[in-house]
Each structure stands twice: as C-alpha cells, then as structure tokens.
Design an enzyme around this catalytic site. Structure first.
Site, PDB file in Angstrom:
ATOM      1  N   HIS A   9       1.839   3.142  -3.359  1.00  0.00           N
ATOM      2  CA  HIS A   9       0.881   3.887  -4.180  1.00  0.00           C
ATOM      3  C   HIS A   9       1.297   5.347  -4.344  1.00  0.00           C
ATOM      4  O   HIS A   9       1.145   5.935  -5.403  1.00  0.00           O
ATOM      5  CB  HIS A   9      -0.513   3.826  -3.553  1.00  0.00           C
ATOM      6  CG  HIS A   9      -1.306   2.627  -3.999  1.00  0.00           C
ATOM      7  ND1 HIS A   9      -1.700   2.440  -5.296  1.00  0.00           N
ATOM      8  CD2 HIS A   9      -1.773   1.561  -3.311  1.00  0.00           C
ATOM      9  CE1 HIS A   9      -2.383   1.306  -5.401  1.00  0.00           C
ATOM     10  NE2 HIS A   9      -2.435   0.753  -4.206  1.00  0.00           N
ATOM     11  N   HIS A  12     -53.844  17.208  -0.583  1.00  0.00           N
ATOM     12  CA  HIS A  12     -53.483  15.809  -0.348  1.00  0.00           C
ATOM     13  C   HIS A  12     -54.695  15.034   0.191  1.00  0.00           C
ATOM     14  O   HIS A  12     -55.018  13.929  -0.275  1.00  0.00           O
ATOM     15  CB  HIS A  12     -52.326  15.704   0.658  1.00  0.00           C
ATOM     16  CG  HIS A  12     -50.973  15.935   0.040  1.00  0.00           C
ATOM     17  ND1 HIS A  12     -50.576  17.137  -0.457  1.00  0.00           N
ATOM     18  CD2 HIS A  12     -49.924  15.079  -0.135  1.00  0.00           C
ATOM     19  CE1 HIS A  12     -49.328  17.046  -0.917  1.00  0.00           C
ATOM     20  NE2 HIS A  12     -48.910  15.782  -0.723  1.00  0.00           N
ATOM     21  N   HIS A  41      -8.442  -0.540   3.685  1.00  0.00           N
ATOM     22  CA  HIS A  41      -8.107  -1.971   3.680  1.00  0.00           C
ATOM     23  C   HIS A  41      -7.742  -2.388   5.107  1.00  0.00           C
ATOM     24  O   HIS A  41      -6.931  -1.721   5.751  1.00  0.00           O
ATOM     25  CB  HIS A  41      -6.913  -2.263   2.778  1.00  0.00           C
ATOM     26  CG  HIS A  41      -7.077  -1.803   1.363  1.00  0.00           C
ATOM     27  ND1 HIS A  41      -6.617  -0.582   0.924  1.00  0.00           N
ATOM     28  CD2 HIS A  41      -7.661  -2.404   0.294  1.00  0.00           C
ATOM     29  CE1 HIS A  41      -6.902  -0.452  -0.372  1.00  0.00           C
ATOM     30  NE2 HIS A  41      -7.542  -1.535  -0.774  1.00  0.00           N
ATOM     31  N   GLN A  48       0.832  -1.206   0.000  1.00  0.00           N
ATOM     32  CA  GLN A  48       0.000   0.000   0.000  1.00  0.00           C
ATOM     33  C   GLN A  48       0.862   1.250   0.000  1.00  0.00           C
ATOM     34  O   GLN A  48       0.499   2.264  -0.596  1.00  0.00           O
ATOM     35  CB  GLN A  48      -0.909  -0.010   1.233  1.00  0.00           C
ATOM     36  CG  GLN A  48      -2.150   0.836   1.098  1.00  0.00           C
ATOM     37  CD  GLN A  48      -3.068   0.325  -0.002  1.00  0.00           C
ATOM     38  OE1 GLN A  48      -3.110  -0.856  -0.296  1.00  0.00           O
ATOM     39  NE2 GLN A  48      -3.790   1.226  -0.634  1.00  0.00           N
TER      40      GLN A  48
END
Length: 835
Positions: free
Chosen positions: A666, A825, A733, A663
């Site tokens: 990256h 309504h 993760h 990781q």
C-alpha cells in the site's frame, strides 16, 4: 576544457593565484605543499619516493583532485583508488611496460619526453584511447602558443613548468599565462569577440557579455571582472557603479568558442537594473541567501529574524526541531515542506557565522573527494538502544534481502514491548496548522480556490472540478472482465450491508403508560473520499458507496484526485454510476475535504465525510469536524494501512508471506507485523525466504522494500500471548493462520476486521467477500468499528406518555428537576398533573 597544465615549482608560488583561476594545476610532492590546496590540484609523485598507501590516500582526503603517480605506485593504487582520481606518470620510452590492467584503471597519463614529437604523441594517445594525455618536455622546450595548439589538435595537453610562465609579456623563454589560456579560443563573430556566460559561485547565471583577448588577460591577471563592451571598449565591471566582481574561475567550453566566468559579485548585482541577474530575480537558495544577508545587516529590532540571529539557543532549538520534523515526514509533500524549513534555519546559522552557500558547496566537493569514509554510525545521543520499529523511511539497498526485523516477546523489556506497539507519530496539531490555510482558502474562495489548489497540488489545470450525472459513457469504459468482477463484488458487499440496515422501530414500554422508541433515518448528504495516490482504488468507492446507497442517503458525493490528463479513473466512475453518486469531485487532499465540508458554488455541502487518506486528508477531516460552522462529522481517524498475522507451525509460509506483502505494498508507511507462535528457526526462515522471493516479483517492489524493512516479527510462546499482543496492538486487519483457527476468534477483542484460516486472505475483505475495508487504524480499533451501513444512518428516539403514565412518572421527574434546581422543568410536569 583544460588548455595547459601548469607545473608549479616552489619558488614560483606567486603564480598560483592567477593560474588557479584558469584550470587545474600540478604540484610536485617533493616540495612542501600549501596547508590548503587550491581547487583542482594534481599532485605529482616522482619515481624517487617510496610507496606508502596511507600517504597517497591522505593526499586525496586533504583535497587533491588527482594523483599523478609512477608505474610502481600505480600498480598498487589501482586496487584502492578509482580511475578518475589517478593519472600515470610515464617516460615516453616505457609505454610497453604498461599492462592492460593498469591502462584501464587510470584516467590519463603524463608523458615525460626529451622532445615533443606530435606524431609519436598522437600514436600514444590512441593507445590510451578515452584517457587524458599530458605532455612534459625534458629538457624543457620553450612553451609557445603554437605548441599548445598543436598538442590540443592531437588530443593532448601541454604541461608547462611555472618557471616558463609569467604574468608579464611573453618572451622566447616565458609564456604569459593569459596568452597560453586564450591560445585555442576561436570566434565565429565578425568582431572577433567571445560570448561569455557570467555565473555566481553557486552556478546560477548572472548575464551574457562578450570578451576579447585583452579583457580575458586582464581578468586572469587582476582577478577582477573585465569584459569587452561592443560600443565602449574594455568594460571593468563596477568601475563606476561599485558593483565589482572577483573572478573565481574562467573556463573554456568544449569547442573553444565561448567562455564561462564564475564570479563573486559585490554591490547591488550584475544587472544594470540593480538585480543580481539579467535574467530576473534570484530564486530558491540564492534568493534565500540574499534575503538573509540583507536581514543580518538590517533586520528590525524585535523581528523574528533578528531574534534568530541574536539568540543562538533559539536558533539551535529551531534547527533541531525542524530536523526532527524532516525525519518524521513520510511523503513527498511533507518532506519538501520540512526540508525547506530546515534549510531556512540552517542557512540562517551559516549566514550569522559568515558562511555562504558557495562555501557549503566547496565543503561538499571536498568531502566527495575523500577516499576514506566514516562508518556513518550515529553518535550515541542520536541512537537508541531500544528496538522500536525503524523510521518510516528506512533505507534498504536494492540488492539486499527484503526481510523483517525480529524480536522475542519473552526477552524484551516492558519499554521495548511498548515500542513494538507504537505506530509512527502523527503530530495532529502541526498537521492541522498546515492544512488550515488550505481549508480556509477553499472556504473563502469556493470554486476558484479549489481550481487553483487542484492545479498546485494535483498538478492538473481544470475548467470545472465537478462531474454530475448522467455520467458520460466514455468516462466509464472498463475492461469487461473488470466490470464483471466489480458486479460480483457489488452484489456481495450489498448483500452483507443490506443485512446490517436498521429498518425496524425499537419499542419498549418502560413502565405502564410510558412507551420509548428508537428508529433509524439516513444521513441526507455524505461525502466519500476515494484516494488516488500510489494505486487506483475503485474498491474504496464500492465500500463507501454501497452502504450509503443501502442506507438511503439522498446525496452521495465522491471526491477523488484527478489523473494527469484531468480525468477520473474509469473504474471509479463505473462504481460512482453503480452506487448512484449525485456528484464526482475531481480533487484530492485537504482542499477536497474543505469543499465537501463547506460546499462551493458547484460542490454540494455534505453532513458527514467518509474515507481514508494521507496525513493531509486526515488532518483536514479532524479540523472541519471541530468547526461548528461546517456542521460536519467524520467516520473515524485514519492512518497508514496495517496488518497483523498470527501464525503457528500449521501455517503455509507462502500464504503468510503473501498476506504480509499484500498490505506492505500500500505504501512505505504501511504497518506489517507477524506474530510467530512457537515457530522454530527453520519455519521462520521459510517465511522470510518467501517474503523476499515474492517481494522481488512485485512491480511495487520499491515500496515493499521500505515497508517490509521497517516491519517486525514478534516471537511468542503461546496462542494466548499472541492474542494479548494483538489486542494491545488493535490492528486494522487481523489474519489468523492457526490450528483450529475458527475456535480462536473468541480471543479477539480489538481488531478492525478478522480473516480466519489459511484460505481467507485479507485481499478478499478488501475487494469482494462482502465485509467493509474502511477500517480503524493506529490502534483505534479499541474504540471504533469499521464503516458499516449504520455509519450512514442516525438513530432518533421518541417517547409517548399517557395521562396515566404521567401520573406515575411525573412526580419522579419533578423531584429530580427540583434536585437540580431546574424549576421550569419541574413546572412542565406539575402544570399537567394539576390539570
């Protein structure tokens, strides 16, 4: 090139100003030194002075360029001072006393000789090969132009006492300093003139002119810019225009046929077109300096620049604000942007105090000459005692071990624990303000704007930014092994995502005669952003394209930055074809997001944008989703990649280190955390050693060195405490290296994706196990899911009510409508009940 070295005697200091313009000067330490040393000053130390190391260092720290020291001093100084700052003072008869160690540790030698024997000096020059050789005659030999030329011819430089130099005409006992300087100059021009480059104090060229011996002499002696016009004779710059010059320095080039004048220009500028330079308008810092000087003199009342010059507190606040912005910037584009802002406000402060760029550079040069160095620690008000993760651009020496920072959760304070959970702050408002002009330019300018911005930011000039199917086979040529791997990953990811598809209709009869339903429909048009920064990411195209394909989206537009040749990575094109992309947009950043959100002449507008990206992409996604004209949604906020690994005594150190590094590579802003459950020092050391060894074997080691350098190890005493920290952190993760790892999954409350046990590396989820790797970061796993098939679907509800059902339900609805004061309504129900 140094022509001769003047040795200044105390009663000849008036020569200093003129001599300092044409090269280095030597000042004896035995005389009182001026409070401010001229640039390029050599300090001559004679044999009578006792060695004091602190005195020598102090001379260099106070601005001396070099020390000329006797052999007794040199033997001590070579252990402390670099060779480029040290010359050896030596009697010509004592050459044999110089050891190889001393000779190799100095940059030159000043020879004192009773008479100048060119053959002897030539042989000594060979002994000091690669070093400068200066020659001082004792008793003095009258200096002549021929003596200077003769010494230069054998690679030596004459040292001339100032008593033998004059600003008047040369005589048998004194040499005019200008005659000495121009002694070696030769011209290959028929008119005998010397090409002369004129530049500013900051080294920026102003123009090309010509000089003659007469003009050079006058410039040296008067300190004014004087040149030789090829038509009109001596040209005293500014004599009629008022754009005069003060000469700062005159230098001779390496082969003695041209000159460089460094000048302080006054008036409109050097050029006859009233510009600073004959080569066009100034750029960069010189242009900014000119602008600020002009505005300092005439900024309109009430203008922003006027406020900055007249409101010290405002200017102080802006400098501190921009310095903070620069510290937080974490990519090339942002760093350049923030540094420019900081330089603007810092130079505004300087100009308001009468300080220019040349003075700043002079201060830098003086600091560079210092031998003693400050520790470099920050002052207390700028340093923090608490241990939050280090800044995004932590600097780690290349030869230092690559290791993480450790904290014990048992001993840290509440504030310190909170700091460990904190990610780098993304200033959303500021980033949105930065991307807004880009988005608006694409929105208004369409394809033309997109092409312009692609050239500006992606550094590629394209004729068209869109590729449409059928895609050319040559754009999808991949290695057969890569193609096979993509096919396997495609099959696994599709199988898992097909199982997620909601293809059934949910039907519930909430009361007799009232049936409610919910059914799914695909989002018609989706945009998939595939980053193309420090790594090629066909895996992201798979992770976004497959669920879009499975969901049945009609239009799938993939946006990805082009390569330097204007093409798209063939692996990404291969996947685009595989998932049935309807278009590929060759653009990145905020401009790509804008094109997807609003559409252009060639880029289809989409209804939802997916995919990770940098701050610019994230900010642009957030901007367009809040624009009702765009009518576009996004998958989730995104930030730097992150992993949290929980490990106990059963963990394999090599596996743990590999997961952390997978990781960390990256980007320098990747977030990496190891939660160590009751690990002893030996086990932790084994993990740290593996991190260092494996990191140095990676091609992306420079990225890893920074990201690991700001990553943390958090020590806890129990599995329960480890998961409490992990759930608070909410990682993208989560990797579990624990005994009976499968049983601990029940503790997970917040995470993007979980990897269970020693043989479930995060890499498998990134590429081919079947789960999706587009996951929430920055703690958003508390409220967001990762991308899945249903991310590409929308759910529609329906209800069907019978007459009997309405008779039972209608009165309830009418009563509630009356309660809210919504008469229409209630009427919609009652009119049916009456019927």
């Amino acid at each position: 090139m140094t022509v001769f070295l003047p040795l200044i005697e105390s009663d000849h200091e008036p020569l200093l100003t003129s001599l300092a313009r044409i090269g280095p000067i030597a000042l004896p330490l035995s005389h009182s030194l001026p409070s401010t040393l001229p640039p390029d000053t050599y300090i001559l130390i004679d044999n009578t002075q006792p060695f004091v190391l602190e005195d020598a260092v102090s001379l260099l720290d106070n601005g001396a360029s070099k020390l000329i020291a006797p052999l007794s001093w040199a033997k001590e100084l070579i252990e402390v001072i670099s060779s480029d700052r040290l010359l050896l003072l030596l009697d010509v008869g004592n050459i044999s006393a110089v050891s190889d160690k001393v000779r190799n540790a100095v940059s030159g030698v000043l020879l004192k000789t009773p008479s100048i024997d060119l053959d002897l000096i030539a042989s000594i020059s060979k002994f000091f090969s690669g070093s400068s050789v200066y020659v001082l005659s004792t008793p003095s030999t009258s200096p002549t132009v021929s003596l200077i030329r003769g010494l230069l011819g054998i690679g030596a430089i004459a040292v001339i006492p100032s008593s033998q130099l004059t600003t008047g005409p040369s005589s048998p006992t004194q040499l005019n300093i200008a005659d000495g300087f121009i002694a070696p100059i030769v011209s290959d021009r028929p008119d005998g003139l010397f090409p002369t480059v004129v530049c500013s104090e900051t080294g920026h060229s102003l123009g090309l002119v010509y000089s003659s011996p007469e003009s050079v002499k006058e410039s040296i002696l008067t300190g004014k810019g004087v040149y030789q016009s090829r038509k009109h004779g001596l040209w005293r710059k500014g004599e009629t225009s008022g754009a005069t010059q003060d000469v700062v320095a005159i230098r001779l080039d390496c082969d003695s046929d041209s000159l460089e004048f460094t000048v302080r220009q006054h008036g409109a500028g050097f050029c006859h077109l009233n510009r600073q330079s004959c080569f066009g308008a100034a750029r960069g810092l010189p242009a900014l300096e000119n602008t600020l000087r002009s505005r300092f003199e005439s900024a309109p009342e009430g203008s922003y620049t006027n406020r900055l010059f007249n409101d010290p507190e405002l200017l102080r606040s802006k400098i501190m604000e921009e310095a903070d912005e620069l510290c937080r910037a974490d990519n090339k584009q942002d760093i350049a942007f923030e540094a420019a802002d900081l330089l603007y406000f810092a130079l505004t402060k300087c100009i308001s105090a009468g300080v220019g760029i040349s003075q700043i550079e002079a201060s830098l040069d003086k600091k560079a000459r210092r031998v003693t160095r400050r520790t470099g620690n920050a002052k207390p008000q700028w340093s923090k005692a608490a241990p939050p993760p280090p800044p995004a651009k932590a600097i780690v020496a290349e030869d230092a071990p690559i290791r993480m920072r450790s904290y014990n959760l048992v001993t840290v304070s509440t504030d310190e624990r909170a700091a460990l959970l904190r990610r780098p702050v993304l200033k959303s408002d500021e980033m949105i303000n930065k991307v807004k002009p880009i988005v608006e330019q694409v929105r208004a300018g369409g394809d033309a704007a997109l092409l312009e911005l692609t050239a500006k930011f992606d550094k590629v000039k394209l004729e068209s930014t869109v590729l449409l199917p059928p895609f050319s086979p040559e754009t999808m040529q991949v290695d057969p092994q890569v193609g096979e791997a993509i096919s396997t990953a495609y099959a696994n990811i599709r199988k898992f995502h097909e199982a997620q598809a909601d293809g059934t209709t949910l039907t519930v009869e909430t009361m007799p005669g009232v049936v409610c339903s919910r059914f799914a429909r695909p989002i018609a048009r989706v945009g998939l952003y595939v980053p193309g920064g420090t790594a090629i990411l066909p895996s992201t195209a798979l992770m976004l394209g497959i669920p879009a394909q499975v969901a049945g989206c009609k239009d799938i537009v993939i946006a990805t930055p082009p390569r330097q040749d204007g093409s798209i990575s063939p692996e990404v094109m291969y996947v685009a074809n595989l998932v049935g992309a309807s278009a590929v947009l060759k653009a990145g950043g905020a401009q790509a997001v804008a094109a997807l959100a609003y559409g252009t002449e060639s880029v289809p507008k989409v209804d939802k944008i997916f995919g990770p990206g940098n701050q610019w992409v994230t900010a642009a996604k957030m901007l367009v989703q809040n624009d009702t004209d765009a009518l576009v949604s996004i998958d989730m906020p995104a930030g730097p990649s992150e992993v949290l690994v929980i490990a106990d005594h059963t963990a394999n150190p090599a596996f743990v280190a590999a997961d952390l590094l997978s990781q960390a590579e990256h980007g320098v802003d990747s977030q990496v955390v190891l939660v160590a459950v009751n690990l002893d020092a030996e086990k932790l050391a084994a993990i740290e050693k593996e991190v260092d060894v494996q990191a140095h074997a990676l091609s992306r080691v420079d990225i890893v060195r920074v990201s690991i350098g700001k990553s943390v190890i958090v020590k806890v005493e129990s599995v329960e405490e480890a998961f409490r920290f992990s759930n608070d952190y909410a990682p993208e993760h989560l990797i579990i290296h624990l005994q009976d790892a499968h049983d601990t999954v029940a503790f997970v409350e917040n995470a993007g994706s979980v990897f269970v046990g020693p043989f479930s590396p995060e890499s498998c989820g990134d590429y081919a196990s079947g789960t999706n790797h587009t996951l929430p970061t920055n703690g958003y796993a508390r409220q967001f899911s990762g991308v899945n098939t249903q991310s590409f679907q929308k759910h529609i509800t329906s209800q069907e009510i019978t007459q009997t059902g309405l008779q039972k339900l209608g009165p309830v609805v009418a009563t509630l409508a009356d309660c809210e004061g919504l008469e229409a309504h209630a009427n919609a129900v009652r009119i049916r009940l009456r019927d």
